[in-house]
Design a protein around this motif. Structure first.
Motif, PDB file in Angstrom:
ATOM      1  N   LEU A  29       0.830  -1.197   0.000  1.00  0.00           N
ATOM      2  CA  LEU A  29       0.000   0.000   0.000  1.00  0.00           C
ATOM      3  C   LEU A  29       0.865   1.247   0.000  1.00  0.00           C
ATOM      4  O   LEU A  29       1.827   1.341   0.749  1.00  0.00           O
ATOM      5  N   LYS A  30       0.502   2.189  -0.829  1.00  0.00           N
ATOM      6  CA  LYS A  30       1.219   3.459  -0.886  1.00  0.00           C
ATOM      7  C   LYS A  30       0.372   4.502  -0.168  1.00  0.00           C
ATOM      8  O   LYS A  30      -0.512   5.111  -0.751  1.00  0.00           O
ATOM      9  N   ILE A  41      -4.066   7.402  -0.329  1.00  0.00           N
ATOM     10  CA  ILE A  41      -3.618   6.089  -0.768  1.00  0.00           C
ATOM     11  C   ILE A  41      -3.617   6.099  -2.288  1.00  0.00           C
ATOM     12  O   ILE A  41      -4.516   6.674  -2.916  1.00  0.00           O
ATOM     13  N   LYS A  42      -2.594   5.511  -2.864  1.00  0.00           N
ATOM     14  CA  LYS A  42      -2.472   5.426  -4.319  1.00  0.00           C
ATOM     15  C   LYS A  42      -3.199   4.184  -4.793  1.00  0.00           C
ATOM     16  O   LYS A  42      -2.982   3.085  -4.281  1.00  0.00           O
ATOM     17  N   SER A  43      -4.048   4.337  -5.792  1.00  0.00           N
ATOM     18  CA  SER A  43      -4.820   3.230  -6.331  1.00  0.00           C
ATOM     19  C   SER A  43      -3.924   2.261  -7.099  1.00  0.00           C
ATOM     20  O   SER A  43      -2.959   2.666  -7.739  1.00  0.00           O
ATOM     21  N   HIS A  44      -4.269   0.992  -7.044  1.00  0.00           N
ATOM     22  CA  HIS A  44      -3.522  -0.028  -7.779  1.00  0.00           C
ATOM     23  C   HIS A  44      -4.202  -0.387  -9.100  1.00  0.00           C
ATOM     24  O   HIS A  44      -3.753  -1.283  -9.793  1.00  0.00           O
ATOM     25  N   ASP A  45      -5.276   0.301  -9.445  1.00  0.00           N
ATOM     26  CA  ASP A  45      -5.950  -0.004 -10.697  1.00  0.00           C
ATOM     27  C   ASP A  45      -5.262   0.698 -11.869  1.00  0.00           C
ATOM     28  O   ASP A  45      -4.251   1.374 -11.695  1.00  0.00           O
ATOM     29  N   GLY A  48      -4.603   4.573 -11.578  1.00  0.00           N
ATOM     30  CA  GLY A  48      -3.571   5.023 -10.656  1.00  0.00           C
ATOM     31  C   GLY A  48      -3.933   6.268  -9.870  1.00  0.00           C
ATOM     32  O   GLY A  48      -3.066   7.010  -9.442  1.00  0.00           O
ATOM     33  N   LYS A  49      -5.230   6.500  -9.655  1.00  0.00           N
ATOM     34  CA  LYS A  49      -5.677   7.687  -8.922  1.00  0.00           C
ATOM     35  C   LYS A  49      -5.285   7.609  -7.455  1.00  0.00           C
ATOM     36  O   LYS A  49      -5.058   6.546  -6.910  1.00  0.00           O
ATOM     37  N   GLU A  50      -5.216   8.763  -6.833  1.00  0.00           N
ATOM     38  CA  GLU A  50      -5.001   8.807  -5.394  1.00  0.00           C
ATOM     39  C   GLU A  50      -6.326   9.166  -4.732  1.00  0.00           C
ATOM     40  O   GLU A  50      -7.133   9.898  -5.290  1.00  0.00           O
ATOM     41  N   ARG A  51      -6.536   8.609  -3.549  1.00  0.00           N
ATOM     42  CA  ARG A  51      -7.776   8.848  -2.816  1.00  0.00           C
ATOM     43  C   ARG A  51      -7.463   9.314  -1.413  1.00  0.00           C
ATOM     44  O   ARG A  51      -6.604   8.751  -0.745  1.00  0.00           O
ATOM     45  N   LEU A  52      -8.182  10.332  -0.983  1.00  0.00           N
ATOM     46  CA  LEU A  52      -8.052  10.832   0.378  1.00  0.00           C
ATOM     47  C   LEU A  52      -8.670   9.801   1.325  1.00  0.00           C
ATOM     48  O   LEU A  52      -9.818   9.386   1.141  1.00  0.00           O
ATOM     49  N   ILE A  53      -7.882   9.365   2.317  1.00  0.00           N
ATOM     50  CA  ILE A  53      -8.402   8.376   3.265  1.00  0.00           C
ATOM     51  C   ILE A  53      -8.558   8.932   4.675  1.00  0.00           C
ATOM     52  O   ILE A  53      -9.292   8.379   5.478  1.00  0.00           O
TER      53      ILE A  53
END
Length: 65
Positions: A29-30, A41-45, A48-53
């Motif tokens: 996990l990034k 967190i950086k998406s693995h799909d 490659g989007k980043e999402r605020l967690i």
């Protein structure tokens, strides 16, 4: 790795017990801080989007249910 686990525990209390498989894949996990108190967190799909967690200033945790 403990820094990542701290962030995950803020989002999912007792994550180690609730999600034991998470521990084995945690290094993949990034999770990173971008801006003060905003954790992403950086998406693995493919996108490659980043999402605020976690937004510490607003005390908002994501993903939301």
């Amino acid at each position: 790795m403990s820094g990542r686990m701290d962030i995950i525990n803020r989002i999912i209390p007792n994550a180690k017990a609730e999600l034991p498989l998470l521990i084995t894949h945690l290094e993949k996990l990034k999770i990173y801080e971008k801006g003060e108190g905003k954790w992403y967190i950086k998406s693995h799909d493919a996108s490659g989007k980043e999402r605020l967690i976690l937004d510490e200033k607003k005390n908002q945790k994501r993903p939301r249910r």
